[in-house]
Design an enzyme around this catalytic site. Sequence first.
Site, short mmCIF file in Angstrom:
data_model
loop_
_atom_site.label_atom_id
_atom_site.label_comp_id
_atom_site.label_asym_id
_atom_site.label_seq_id
_atom_site.Cartn_x
_atom_site.Cartn_y
_atom_site.Cartn_z
N TYR A 41 0.44 -21.54 -8.87
CA TYR A 41 0.19 -20.04 -8.85
C TYR A 41 1.22 -19.33 -8.17
O TYR A 41 1.39 -18.20 -8.72
CB TYR A 41 -1.25 -20.05 -7.73
CG TYR A 41 -2.38 -20.57 -8.36
CD1 TYR A 41 -3.06 -19.58 -9.05
CD2 TYR A 41 -2.91 -21.77 -8.03
CE1 TYR A 41 -4.21 -20.06 -9.59
CE2 TYR A 41 -4.03 -22.01 -8.53
CZ TYR A 41 -4.80 -21.18 -9.36
OH TYR A 41 -6.07 -21.88 -10.01
N ASN A 64 -11.36 -12.83 -14.36
CA ASN A 64 -10.71 -12.59 -15.74
C ASN A 64 -10.65 -13.96 -16.35
O ASN A 64 -9.64 -14.42 -16.96
CB ASN A 64 -9.56 -11.72 -15.87
CG ASN A 64 -9.91 -10.42 -15.32
OD1 ASN A 64 -10.44 -9.59 -16.04
ND2 ASN A 64 -9.53 -10.33 -14.05
N GLU A 98 -3.89 -32.95 -21.67
CA GLU A 98 -2.77 -32.32 -22.39
C GLU A 98 -1.58 -33.14 -21.78
O GLU A 98 -0.50 -33.23 -22.45
CB GLU A 98 -2.70 -30.91 -21.96
CG GLU A 98 -4.00 -30.00 -22.55
CD GLU A 98 -3.74 -28.59 -22.62
OE1 GLU A 98 -2.89 -28.20 -21.87
OE2 GLU A 98 -4.38 -27.93 -23.34
#
Length: 101
Positions: A41, A64, A98
């Site tokens: 972050y 969001n 991933e």
Amino acid sequence: MKNYPRVGKRQGQPAFRIPSSFKNNVHKVVRQIPKGQVLTYKEVAYRAGSPRAYRAVGNILNKNYDPNIPCHRVVRSDGKSGGYNRGSDKKKEILESEKAI
DNA sequence: GCGCTGACTGTCA
DNA sequence: ATGACAGCCAGCG
């Protein structure tokens, strides 16, 4: 003495450019994260233009939630996955998938 | 326009 | 090494 993380001066200078708001920047940065690459972050906040806005980063991603934004590639500095809108458990799965590639 | 919240981070005990 | 506390930032009500 408490050496606080504040560098002293306001480094709120965008390395590239400010599209509109910090939120937009965070969006862009997170979306640019390559597959298999995870950023903290703090890193995202720094790229967004505010090295100390890691709080805002989490706030933005949390409220969001966008499918185009691999928020699962954003982890904490502690090495933990942090949180995820779909569930930290799912985040871990995606991250491993991933990362494995 | 003000105040609260939050997916964080860093240091001290 | 683990737990708790304090601090800063932007978005949202």
